[in-house]
Write an enzyme that holds these catalytic residues in place. Structure first.
Site, PDB file in Angstrom:
ATOM      1  N   GLU A  16       0.833  -1.215   0.000  1.00 11.48           N
ATOM      2  CA  GLU A  16       0.000   0.000   0.000  1.00 11.48           C
ATOM      3  C   GLU A  16       0.864   1.260   0.000  1.00 11.48           C
ATOM      4  OE1 GLU A  16      -2.986  -0.282   3.089  1.00 11.48           O
ATOM      5  OE2 GLU A  16      -4.212  -1.557   1.818  1.00 11.48           O
ATOM      6  N   GLU A  22      -5.565  -8.305  -1.048  1.00  8.42           N
ATOM      7  CA  GLU A  22      -6.250  -8.065   0.234  1.00  8.42           C
ATOM      8  C   GLU A  22      -7.698  -7.717  -0.051  1.00  8.42           C
ATOM      9  OE1 GLU A  22      -4.744  -5.302   3.158  1.00  8.42           O
ATOM     10  OE2 GLU A  22      -2.680  -5.810   2.614  1.00  8.42           O
TER      11      GLU A  22
HETATM   12  C1  BG6 Z   1      -4.449  -2.746   4.748  1.00  7.95           C
HETATM   13  C2  BG6 Z   1      -3.111  -3.214   5.208  1.00  7.95           C
HETATM   14  O1  BG6 Z   1      -4.433  -1.371   4.826  1.00  7.95           O
HETATM   15  O2  BG6 Z   1      -5.572  -3.032   5.489  1.00  7.95           O
HETATM   16  C3  BG6 Z   1      -3.123  -4.255   6.296  1.00  7.95           C
HETATM   17  O3  BG6 Z   1      -2.282  -3.607   4.147  1.00  7.95           O
HETATM   18  C4  BG6 Z   1      -4.261  -3.980   7.246  1.00  7.95           C
HETATM   19  O4  BG6 Z   1      -1.869  -4.278   6.899  1.00  7.95           O
HETATM   20  C5  BG6 Z   1      -5.552  -4.056   6.464  1.00  7.95           C
HETATM   21  O5  BG6 Z   1      -4.300  -4.812   8.351  1.00  7.95           O
HETATM   22  C6  BG6 Z   1      -6.800  -3.917   7.298  1.00  7.95           C
HETATM   23  O6  BG6 Z   1      -6.699  -2.831   8.167  1.00  7.95           O
HETATM   24  P1  BG6 Z   1      -7.014  -3.017   9.709  1.00  7.95           P
HETATM   25  O7  BG6 Z   1      -6.722  -1.726  10.307  1.00  7.95           O
HETATM   26  O8  BG6 Z   1      -8.432  -3.381   9.778  1.00  7.95           O
HETATM   27  O9  BG6 Z   1      -6.111  -4.091  10.188  1.00  7.95           O
END
Ligand code: BG6
Length: 490
Positions: free
Chosen positions: A176, A377
């Site tokens: 990211e 993701e």
């Molecule tokens: C993304 C990241 O921004 O979102 C992860 O690459 C992160 O590292 C994921 O964990 C979800 O965000 P959060 O704050 O819900 O863990």
């Protein structure tokens, strides 16, 4: 017949700093994330100068994967994963970041982990830097504000590319990378790049200097990697939150177009190997010196990525004449003109749930770059009670010790359908899909354990209590079947 290619990479995604733990084991050095305390929804995590004994740092233990990886990899294999996206903790390999010789114990840990994965035919998909870098580089060099750090990164990349050249095929450079452009949220600049802004900084100019150094670091790594093993597939990794215009008012359309440059800036350079016109014009207009050095055009041109990996959680909307507060907008990527989308529900954390947005953005990215895409993701963080709209969720055990997380299954199902449509109806070249936090881990933004994405439950709470025992949720078997049927049975 499946609408997806037979070699589609179904997997799960994680990041070293959020689940490995063992923060001081195996000769590991301190990373920027190791000095971040736990926060909560609406309460920012604190960045301390060093590790302070009376504060709680949830990433230090994570879910103790470092000591339990065999058990976890076995579960991933039972789930049928074809790949596991995780990262290498830079501080296990170079504890301070500026050493010449790597830490053998750290290298050995990943050898063992990759061997374990390959034993079950699970391909490692590796991010070189996922929201962490050596604290020493941040404190002593100013992080990626300093061009030297790009060379330290390239040395780290070369070391691990050489070591794992026969074990890892799929790589990504920075997780990211674009998130740090959110000027109102200092956490990202710290975790992505080890940078803290100073009072008298021209913040925007510094952001672009940091960005340039990181784009150079990424391009150098790509070139080195391809020389070490031409079979490597090395990608970029961006967070993509599509920005919709609020209405058909041409001013809203233009607002969305201009705001979207914040999303496309990094992949434009990563994929094309040069800066886009809107960026160079802006540097000229603002008088920004991004620290360009002679030869940078070749470095960028020779370090184009093979694919774009991206995270997708939500979409957002901009309205040209709206003025909302900064706090309102943090969750929407800090856009000054963002408004709620009346057609879309939000999660407990205010993230707008929009599966169609995934198909939309797959098209937008593919049309723009014409190189393969990888959804690395996507997922649903659950906690809390159902709200009046029937929305919200809680991962709770029933009397038989089962967690019925149908809300997570619904979320994943709708997003997978959207991805399949993009492949099947729109002709997008999609390499794979790795839902975020395949096993419960520490949340990045809040540092909490209770924001759970996992298909496997981990017994650990926000204060660090719990046995760390792993339990399958209902989504576990559902996803196994999705993988087995290559997306036919959803
Ligand atoms: C993304 C990241 O921004 O979102 C992860 O690459 C992160 O590292 C994921 O964990 C979800 O965000 P959060 O704050 O819900 O863990």
């Amino acid at each position: 017949m499946s609408k997806l290619p037979n070699d589609f990479l179904w997997g799960g995604a994680l990041a070293a700093n959020q689940f490995e733990g063992g923060y001081d084991q195996g000769g590991k050095g301190l990373s920027v994330i190791d000095v971040m305390t736990a926060g909560a929804h609406g309460k920012a995590r604190e960045i301390t100068q060093d590790v302070e004994p009376d504060k709680y740092y949830p990433n230090h233990v994570g879910i103790d994967f470092y000591n339990r990886y065999k058990e976890d990899v076995k579960m991933f294999s039972d789930m049928g994963l074809k790949c596991l996206r995780t990262s290498i903790a830079w501080t296990r390999i170079f504890p301070k970041g500026d050493e010449v010789e790597p830490n053998e114990e750290g290298l050995q840990f990943y050898d063992d982990l990759f061997d374990e994965l390959l034993k079950y035919k699970i391909q490692p998909v590796i991010t070189l830097s996922h929201f962490e870098m050596p604290l020493h580089l941040a404190r002593e060099y100013g992080g990626f504000r300093n061009r030297k750090v790009a060379d330290f990164f390239a040395h780290f990349a070369e070391t691990v590319f050489n070591r794992y050249k026969d074990k890892v095929k799929y790589w990504m450079t920075f997780n990211e990378i674009n998130n740090q452009m959110d000027i109102n949220n200092p956490i990202f600049l710290w975790t992505n790049s080890g940078v803290s802004l100073k009072e008298d900084d021209n913040k925007e100019e510094v952001l672009y200097q940091v960005a340039h150094n990181e784009l150079i670091a990424s391009a150098k790594a790509v070139k080195i990697g391809k020389e070490i093993n031409p079979e490597f597939e090395i990608g970029a990794m961006i967070s993509h939150v599509p920005i919709y215009p609020y209405s058909c008012n041409p001013n809203d359309i233009m607002e969305a177009e201009v705001a979207s440059r914040m999303r496309f800036f990094f992949p434009d350079v990563h994929a094309r190997g040069y800066y886009p016109g809107y960026a160079t014009k802006m540097f000229e207009r603002e008088g920004f010196d991004i620290g360009w050095q002679e030869g940078d055009d070749e470095i960028l041109r020779d370090g184009k990525v093979d694919y774009i990996g991206f995270s997708y959680y939500m979409s957002t909307v901009v309205k040209h004449d709206n003025e909302a507060s900064v706090e309102d907008n943090i969750v929407n990527g800090g856009l000054p003109n963002s408004v709620d989308n009346p057609y879309i529900k939000k999660s407990d954390w205010g993230w707008a749930i929009d599966p169609v947005g995934l198909r939309y953005i797959l098209n937008a990215l593919y049309n723009r770059y014409q190189i393969p895409l990888f959804i690395v993701e996507n997922g649903f963080g659950a906690v809390d009670e159902f709200d009046e709209n029937g929305f919200g969720a809680v991962d709770e055990f029933d009397e038989n010790g089962q967690i019925h997380d149908d809300y997570r299954v619904d979320y994943l199902r709708e997003h997978i359908k959207a991805a399949i449509d993009a492949v099947d109806k729109d002709g997008v070249d999609l390499m794979g899909y790795t839902p975020w936090g395949i096993i419960d881990i520490v949340s990045f933004t809040t540092g909490e354990m209770k924001k759970r994405y996992g298909l496997i439950h981990v017994d650990r709470d926000n204060e660090g209590n719990g046995s760390l025992e792993r339990t399958k949720k209902d989504s576990f078997d559902w996803y196994r079947n999705v993988i087995e049927s290559n997306g036919e049975e959803l």
